[in-house]
Motif scaffolding. Structure first.
Motif, mmCIF file in Angstrom:
data_model
loop_
_atom_site.group_PDB
_atom_site.id
_atom_site.type_symbol
_atom_site.label_atom_id
_atom_site.label_comp_id
_atom_site.label_asym_id
_atom_site.label_seq_id
_atom_site.Cartn_x
_atom_site.Cartn_y
_atom_site.Cartn_z
ATOM 1 N N MET A 182 5.085 25.336 24.591
ATOM 2 C CA MET A 182 3.857 24.775 24.077
ATOM 3 C C MET A 182 2.700 24.988 25.066
ATOM 4 O O MET A 182 1.602 25.282 24.664
ATOM 5 C CB MET A 182 4.078 23.286 23.801
ATOM 6 N N ARG A 183 2.979 24.830 26.354
ATOM 7 C CA ARG A 183 1.941 24.997 27.366
ATOM 8 C C ARG A 183 1.376 26.419 27.389
ATOM 9 O O ARG A 183 0.151 26.585 27.473
ATOM 10 C CB ARG A 183 2.491 24.599 28.734
ATOM 11 N N PRO A 184 2.197 27.493 27.297
ATOM 12 C CA PRO A 184 1.615 28.853 27.280
ATOM 13 C C PRO A 184 0.702 29.068 26.070
ATOM 14 O O PRO A 184 -0.318 29.755 26.180
ATOM 15 C CB PRO A 184 2.830 29.774 27.224
ATOM 16 N N LEU A 185 1.054 28.491 24.934
ATOM 17 C CA LEU A 185 0.208 28.624 23.747
ATOM 18 C C LEU A 185 -1.141 27.944 23.971
ATOM 19 O O LEU A 185 -2.190 28.480 23.620
ATOM 20 C CB LEU A 185 0.910 28.027 22.517
ATOM 21 N N PHE A 186 -1.136 26.760 24.576
ATOM 22 C CA PHE A 186 -2.364 26.036 24.885
ATOM 23 C C PHE A 186 -3.230 26.851 25.848
ATOM 24 O O PHE A 186 -4.442 26.991 25.646
ATOM 25 C CB PHE A 186 -2.045 24.659 25.488
ATOM 26 N N LEU A 187 -2.647 27.401 26.882
ATOM 27 C CA LEU A 187 -3.400 28.198 27.849
ATOM 28 C C LEU A 187 -3.981 29.450 27.199
ATOM 29 O O LEU A 187 -5.133 29.825 27.450
ATOM 30 C CB LEU A 187 -2.516 28.570 29.039
ATOM 31 N N PHE A 188 -3.197 30.104 26.365
ATOM 32 C CA PHE A 188 -3.677 31.295 25.664
ATOM 33 C C PHE A 188 -4.841 30.939 24.735
ATOM 34 O O PHE A 188 -5.855 31.640 24.702
ATOM 35 C CB PHE A 188 -2.532 31.937 24.873
ATOM 36 N N ALA A 189 -4.719 29.861 23.979
ATOM 37 C CA ALA A 189 -5.779 29.448 23.053
ATOM 38 C C ALA A 189 -7.045 29.070 23.807
ATOM 39 O O ALA A 189 -8.161 29.436 23.402
ATOM 40 C CB ALA A 189 -5.296 28.284 22.191
#
Length: 121
Positions: A1-8
Motif C-alpha cells: 500500500m505504501r509504494p502505491l501512495f508514494l507513486f500516486a
C-alpha cells in the motif's frame, strides 16, 4: 500500500509542476492591451510626423506608443521596428511580420511606452 501512495503522490506533483512549467514553452495567446489611463489622444496624422529612429511613434491596437528609447534594446535588428515608425503597426505587432504573436512579456513591456490613445476621425 505504501509504494502505491508514494507513486500516486509523486505522480500528482509531477503533473502539477508540468502544468506550472508549461507556461515557459507554450506560446501565449494574443491579449488585448489594457486601455490608456491618460486623456491624451493623437491622430494618425500626428503619429506620422514621428517616423525616424530618434523619434519613433507607432499606433498599435488603438494606442499610441513612443518607442524611440526602446529601439536599441529590441532583441532583433532595430530596422524591423523603424520600418513601422509613424504608422499603424497593429498587424506587424500581432504577427511580428512572421505570423507569430509577441509574448506576454512583450505586451507588458509595450505598456511602458504608451503615451496616448489613437484618435479616430
Amino acid at each position: 500500500m505504501r509504494p502505491l501512495f508514494l507513486f500516486a503522490t509523486a505522480s500528482f506533483w509531477l503533473v502539477v509542476l508540468g502544468f506550472a512549467a508549461s507556461d515557459l514553452w507554450l506560446p501565449a495567446a494574443p491579449q488585448a492591451l489594457p486601455p490608456v489611463t491618460t486623456s491624451k489622444a493623437h491622430s494618425l496624422a500626428e503619429v506620422a510626423r514621428h517616423k525616424t529612429p530618434d523619434d519613433c511613434w507607432m499606433a498599435i491596437g488603438g494606442q499610441v506608443y513612443d518607442l524611440s528609447s526602446y529601439l536599441p534594446e529590441h532583441p532583433s535588428d532595430p530596422d524591423v521596428i523603424v520600418a513601422w515608425c509613424g504608422r499603424e503597426a497593429t498587424p506587424a505587432y500581432l504577427t511580428k511580420g512572421k505570423g507569430r504573436a509577441h509574448s506576454a512579456r512583450a505586451d507588458r513591456l509595450l505598456t511602458e511606452y504608451r503615451i496616448a490613445t489613437l484618435r479616430t476621425p
